[in-house]
Enzyme design. Structure first.
Site, PDB file in Angstrom:
ATOM      1  N   ASP A 135      39.963  52.662  45.343  1.00  0.00           N
ATOM      2  CA  ASP A 135      39.031  51.903  45.129  1.00  0.00           C
ATOM      3  C   ASP A 135      39.498  50.285  44.538  1.00  0.00           C
ATOM      4  OD1 ASP A 135      35.902  50.792  44.454  1.00  0.00           O
ATOM      5  OD2 ASP A 135      37.010  50.512  42.512  1.00  0.00           O
ATOM      6  N   LYS A 185      35.960  45.024  47.579  1.00  0.00           N
ATOM      7  CA  LYS A 185      34.853  44.333  47.341  1.00  0.00           C
ATOM      8  C   LYS A 185      34.756  42.789  47.417  1.00  0.00           C
ATOM      9  CE  LYS A 185      34.337  47.768  43.575  1.00  0.00           C
ATOM     10  NZ  LYS A 185      35.647  47.782  43.224  1.00  0.00           N
ATOM     11  N   TYR A 245      40.806  42.306  41.381  1.00  0.00           N
ATOM     12  CA  TYR A 245      41.523  43.070  40.723  1.00  0.00           C
ATOM     13  C   TYR A 245      43.135  42.684  41.018  1.00  0.00           C
ATOM     14  CZ  TYR A 245      37.991  46.304  40.680  1.00  0.00           C
ATOM     15  OH  TYR A 245      36.504  47.119  40.439  1.00  0.00           O
ATOM     16  N   HIS A 267      30.225  43.026  44.974  1.00  0.00           N
ATOM     17  CA  HIS A 267      30.847  43.398  43.810  1.00  0.00           C
ATOM     18  C   HIS A 267      29.795  43.466  42.580  1.00  0.00           C
ATOM     19  CE1 HIS A 267      34.999  43.719  41.382  1.00  0.00           C
ATOM     20  NE2 HIS A 267      34.003  44.388  40.871  1.00  0.00           N
TER      21      HIS A 267
END
Ligand code: NAD
Length: 291
Positions: free
Chosen positions: A49, A79, A54, A112
């Site tokens: 994930d 996402k 990120y 998200h």
């Protein structure tokens, strides 16, 4: 999807199978993200994930390629962030993610957060974004669509006005923050609830109920948290740096928390959430298109 470290699977509403535990690739403190993901692949995790926010997509793609594990044996989820919503934005954002990952397709692509800011017409924006993602799915770039941090009212907007049901909804879920209404809604609509922060990012290690059960079952704090989520039909997405923690987090299929203890954990005061709420505390950090 049964050859990895986690052999038990959930079946999504579109027929895809996913391992009951995935691996979270958010690594806000930095460090060797590539090494972390390589260790996780080598340990046998098969579901990864990530998200544009990120800034770990490049490392994940590189680790996947270097691992030599066949692409079809891995599931990659990413996402779109709140500033990547809207038809044109999300299409561009998706292709940026795909390029950073250096892959031909993404298995699961998620919105998200449902509501980028308090002022916007989030219902319209979510639908516009979703409809564009449906096109990318029809074109074969995405296998399945999901959402993250969506509460029942956000989900209802998609369910009522589009033909594609999200297959997963990733939310903050752990002992001390169970989001019962949202989980129940998902399960009633065959949407698999995924847990982010499944061990509370380590901030809940003092919780006495979990610590008592950890001693009673002879399992670690993290294992009690993860087992609890699994017994509630949730797919946890723990992140771990060390191979020891990675293996410990996957080693939760040889014991069962009793019905009484499940109630005990379910009825704990809900005091341990990490402070991000989709309608109230909208995260304002911007994504970095040049990462
Ligand atoms: P987490 O609950 O997985 O906690 C991670 C922390 O616990 C790390 O510091 C890790 O080193 C430590 N840890 C892991 N295993 C351990 C063990 N067995 N014993 C002791 N400590 C252990 O929290 P997280 O990283 O915030 O969440 C997991 C994943 O969820 C992320 O990596 C990301 O993929 C996803 N996530 C999604 C959202 C979202 O909005 N959708 C938000 C946050 C995180």
């Amino acid at each position: 999807m049964t050859n990895g470290l986690i052999r038990e699977t959930y079946t999504l509403s579109n027929g895809m199978t996913v391992p009951k535990i995935g691996f979270g690739c958010y690594n806000p403190k930095g460090g060797d993200t590539y090494g972390m993901i390589r260790r996780a692949i080598d340990a046998g995790y098969t579901y990864f994930d990530t998200a544009s926010l990120y800034e770990t997509e490049r490392a994940l793609g590189q680790a996947v390629r270097d691992s030599k594990v066949p692409r079809e044996d891995l599931l990659i989820a990413s996402k779109a962030w709140h500033d990547e919503m809207g038809a044109e934005n999300v299409r561009e954002a998706f292709f940026r993610s795909l390029k950073r990952l250096q892959l031909d397709y993404i298995d699961l692509f998620l919105i998200h957060w449902p509501r980028p800011n308090a002022q916007c017409d989030w219902k319209k924006l979510d639908l516009e974004t979703w409809n564009e993602l449906e096109k990318l799915k029809d074109q074969g770039f995405i296998k399945a669509l999901g959402v993250s941090n969506f509460l029942p009212h956000h989900l209802e907007n998609l369910l009522d006005h589009s033909d594609t049901k999200p297959v997963v909804d990733q939310m903050e879920l752990h002992p001390g923050y169970l989001q019962e209404a949202a989980v129940r809604f998902c399960q009633e609509h065959e949407i698999l609830p995924q847990a982010w922060g499944p061990i509370g990012r380590g901030r809940i290690f003092q919780n006495s109920v979990v610590n008592d059960l950890s001693a009673k079952y002879g399992k670690s704090f993290a294992q009690i948290c993860l087992r609890f989520l699994l017994q509630r039909g949730i797919q946890p997405m723990p992140k771990a740096m060390s191979e020891e923690h990675m293996r410990e987090n996957a080693d939760v299929f040889d014991f069962e928390i009793s019905r009484e203890d499940m109630w005990l954990m379910s009825c704990m005061p809900q005091t341990d959430w990490l402070g991000e709420h989709p309608d109230l505390a909208i995260p304002q950090k911007a994504s970095n298109p040049d990462q």
